[in-house]
Design a protein around this motif. Structure first.
Motif, mmCIF file in Angstrom:
data_model
loop_
_atom_site.group_PDB
_atom_site.id
_atom_site.type_symbol
_atom_site.label_atom_id
_atom_site.label_comp_id
_atom_site.label_asym_id
_atom_site.label_seq_id
_atom_site.Cartn_x
_atom_site.Cartn_y
_atom_site.Cartn_z
ATOM 1 N N GLU A 42 3.585 -1.175 -7.399
ATOM 2 C CA GLU A 42 2.270 -1.632 -8.564
ATOM 3 C C GLU A 42 2.432 0.414 -9.032
ATOM 4 N N ALA A 43 3.588 1.553 -9.222
ATOM 5 C CA ALA A 43 3.542 2.331 -9.332
ATOM 6 C C ALA A 43 3.620 2.920 -10.554
ATOM 7 N N GLU A 44 2.269 2.835 -10.810
ATOM 8 C CA GLU A 44 1.085 3.573 -12.156
ATOM 9 C C GLU A 44 2.034 4.002 -12.798
ATOM 10 N N SER A 45 2.367 5.717 -12.350
ATOM 11 C CA SER A 45 2.676 5.917 -13.138
ATOM 12 C C SER A 45 4.515 5.962 -13.268
ATOM 13 N N GLU A 46 4.931 4.728 -13.206
ATOM 14 C CA GLU A 46 6.268 4.089 -13.659
ATOM 15 C C GLU A 46 6.469 3.254 -14.467
ATOM 16 N N LEU A 47 5.329 2.163 -14.048
ATOM 17 C CA LEU A 47 5.444 0.627 -13.815
ATOM 18 C C LEU A 47 3.917 -0.435 -14.052
ATOM 19 N N VAL A 48 3.168 1.286 -14.992
ATOM 20 C CA VAL A 48 1.986 0.995 -15.213
ATOM 21 C C VAL A 48 1.364 0.215 -14.493
ATOM 22 N N PRO A 91 3.050 10.691 -0.523
ATOM 23 C CA PRO A 91 2.871 10.515 -2.130
ATOM 24 C C PRO A 91 4.108 9.847 -1.842
ATOM 25 N N ARG A 92 4.686 8.824 -3.281
ATOM 26 C CA ARG A 92 4.688 7.471 -2.763
ATOM 27 C C ARG A 92 6.714 7.389 -2.637
ATOM 28 N N THR A 93 7.127 6.691 -1.740
ATOM 29 C CA THR A 93 8.398 7.157 -1.374
ATOM 30 C C THR A 93 9.556 6.218 -2.633
ATOM 31 N N THR A 94 10.774 7.028 -2.391
ATOM 32 C CA THR A 94 11.603 6.231 -3.361
ATOM 33 C C THR A 94 11.796 4.551 -2.745
ATOM 34 N N TRP A 150 -6.379 6.356 3.942
ATOM 35 C CA TRP A 150 -6.610 7.793 4.163
ATOM 36 C C TRP A 150 -5.226 8.504 3.801
ATOM 37 N N ILE A 151 -4.076 7.206 4.107
ATOM 38 C CA ILE A 151 -2.751 7.289 4.029
ATOM 39 C C ILE A 151 -2.379 6.997 2.732
ATOM 40 N N ARG A 152 -3.437 6.619 2.094
ATOM 41 C CA ARG A 152 -2.928 6.585 0.265
ATOM 42 C C ARG A 152 -2.966 7.860 -0.587
ATOM 43 N N ARG A 155 0.849 -1.323 -0.246
ATOM 44 C CA ARG A 155 0.091 0.219 -0.385
ATOM 45 C C ARG A 155 1.061 1.248 -0.295
ATOM 46 N N THR A 156 0.081 2.079 -0.389
ATOM 47 C CA THR A 156 0.900 3.752 -0.245
ATOM 48 C C THR A 156 1.566 4.179 0.927
ATOM 49 N N PRO A 157 2.373 4.549 1.319
ATOM 50 C CA PRO A 157 3.740 5.163 0.404
ATOM 51 C C PRO A 157 5.213 4.274 0.076
#
Lengths: 175, 341
Positions: B232-238, B308-311, B302-304, B225-227
């Protein structure tokens, strides 16, 4: 046929099912040329063995088997295969005659030894009072009766760690 | 007549056992399915509120029929098999993820006697089944022969290995206090009021609230789950491991993820928040467990939608350099206190 007999039969069928799972999984692991499917077969085999542990009335060993062998070892193996690259398209290399012969000799000698041991050993009857395979008892046994083997296992792990360090170190130097 | 009665006497317990088994299986399947469907709805509603939208509202009152529509859409979609995949593993992987998620529910008690199969090693069983989940994701990613899936699966493994260690260390220190792996007994020990809950048992270990936080963070990471949703990072891995999956294959992965979230939140409630005990020691019952469970899930959502996502390095550093040392210190302190008192 009374239902209790049917339940007994079902239990036996489930036991035979786990034995069959272990064997089928092992066969897939050995004979499948695609590495990743072999690992899936290995996981299946481990699951079958876990089922046998359950019937030996040690749920603790069952869950440890699943947690360590499937959850950790198989996952690490899959990961290693992924890092090693896609081997599915490669055809297996042709076997060289001499190493094949030596491997066959060693394997048949070991099988023969195991068979000889199994056939000639004086098998003890199963103990009439069954020990419970509870974690407490297993822990006691590890730290008293079997403390030597317990320590030796850690030596094996240390050797494996040193080997891994050596391999990765060597790889970095070559670059 | 007498023999018939004898026969009935002999068979009734067995028949009852079989009936109980069937009821348990049906209940678990229904619980997991309904939860997955309506948690998606809840997540969309919450996301909407947090982003000043209203979320789904067209299908049914408050969009309540939206999950049904989504389900019908997923199930009627063509099961599309891309070229060059490993067919067997591609089809098996989602089932593996879903089955292990179901298996976790077998030993979870939801109330006094509300458990499919009570085991002395219930906690261990849940960890064992949950650990297979990663294998399902890995096999699915490998079988679909997609570079995004491969990158994602590499992340899944390093993330899961990294966060399993502090999680199990924290659980080990908790088990020193409880002295049992039986989930029912763990809840029974926390009866009375919220000051008896494991999260506040400061006399057993002053670091108990810290242990709770570590367990919560690890649950977030283990359920991707986020962060920590780098897998499953949509913006980089679809879509990560399930980029190549459509229709119900994707559906099963998705349901598995939500089921795992429910398992994680239930475990937190049972281990740290007193399970089905009331905070004030009156009217204990399953409703308290469900209240805690859904409060935790809402927190996770709520956290999600807030952070934002961590590195990736941030994620690994957090585990190896922060959580594991604290968990180890916690283990030492708890062990020392248990030994002394």
């Amino acid at each position: 046929m009374p239902v209790s007999d049917l339940m007994q039969l079902a239990a036996e069928l489930i036991f035979l099912g786990s034995v069959a799972t272990a064997f089928v999984g092992a066969a897939i692991a050995i004979f499948n040329p695609i590495l990743i499917r072999g690992i899936a077969g290995l996981a299946l085999s481990f699951l079958g063995v876990a089922g046998i542990y359950y019937f030996l009335s040690s749920p603790f060993l069952t869950f440890m088997q699943v947690l360590i062998y499937i959850g950790a070892i198989c996952v690490t193996l899959v990961f290693a295969v992924m890092l090693a690259g896609n081997g599915a398209e490669k055809k297996p290399e042709k076997r060289k005659p001499l190493p094949t012969l030596m491997a066959a000799l060693a394997c048949s000698a070991f099988t023969g030894f195991l068979l000889y041991a199994a056939l000639t050993a004086q098998w003890k009857a199963a103990p009439s009072t069954q020990l419970d395979g509870s974690p407490g008892r297993i822990g006691e046994a590890f730290l008293s009766t079997y403390s030597m083997s317990f320590e030796l296992i850690s030596v094996v792990l240390v050797v494996a760690m040193i080997g891994a360090l050596l391999l990765s170190r060597d790889g970095r130097d070559k670059q | 007549m007498l023999s018939y009665l004898n026969y009935l006497n002999d068979t009734m317990p067995c028949l009852m056992a079989i009936l109980r088994l069937i009821v348990c299986i049906v209940c678990i399947l229904a619980f997991v399915g309904l939860n997955a469907a309506y948690l998606v709805w809840l997540e969309r509603k919450l996301a909407g509120r947090i982003q000043r939208r209203i979320g789904p509202k067209e299908v049914g009152p408050f969009g309540l029929l939206q999950p049904l529509a989504d389900g019908i859409k997923l199930m009627t979609k063509q099961l599309f098999l891309p070229d060059g995949i490993d067919r067997i593993l591609y089809l098996l992987a989602p089932m593996l993820v879903m089955t292990t998620a179901f298996m976790c529910f077998v030993t979870i008690p939801f109330g006094e006697g509300l458990v499919a199969r009570e085991l002395d090693l219930g906690l261990l069983a849940i960890f064992a089944f949950a650990s297979i989940n990663v294998l399902g994701l890995l096999l699915g990613a490998w079988a679909s022969r997609n570079k995004y899936s491969m990158i994602s699966s590499a992340r899944v493994v390093s993330q899961n290995v990294a966060y399993e260690i502090p999680m199990l260390l924290v659980v080990a220190s908790l088990l020193m206090v409880t002295g049992t792996l039986n989930l029912h007994d763990i809840v029974a020990e926390q009866a009375g009021g919220f000051w008896n809950w494991n999260v506040l048992r400061l006399n057993a270990s002053p670091l108990m609230p810290v242990a709770f936080l570590i367990f919560f963070v690890c649950t977030l990471a283990e359920t991707n789950r986020t962060p920590f949703d780098l897998a499953e990072a949509e913006s980089e891995l679809v879509a990560g491991s399930f980029t190549e999956y459509g229709s119900m294959g994707f559906g099963l992965f998705f349901m598995g993820e939500y089921a795992n979230m429910v398992v994680g939140s239930t475990l937190i409630s049972i281990l740290f928040l007193g399970g089905w005990n009331c905070p004030f020691g009156i009217f204990p019952g399953p409703h308290w467990l469900f209240l805690k469970l859904y409060a935790l899930i809402s927190t996770v959502m709520w956290i999600r939608w807030t952070f934002p996502r961590t590195t990736f390095y941030g994620l690994l550093n957090l585990s190896w350099k922060v959580l594991i040392p604290i968990a180890l210190v916690n283990l030492l302190i708890t062990g020392a206190l248990v030994k002394v008192f």
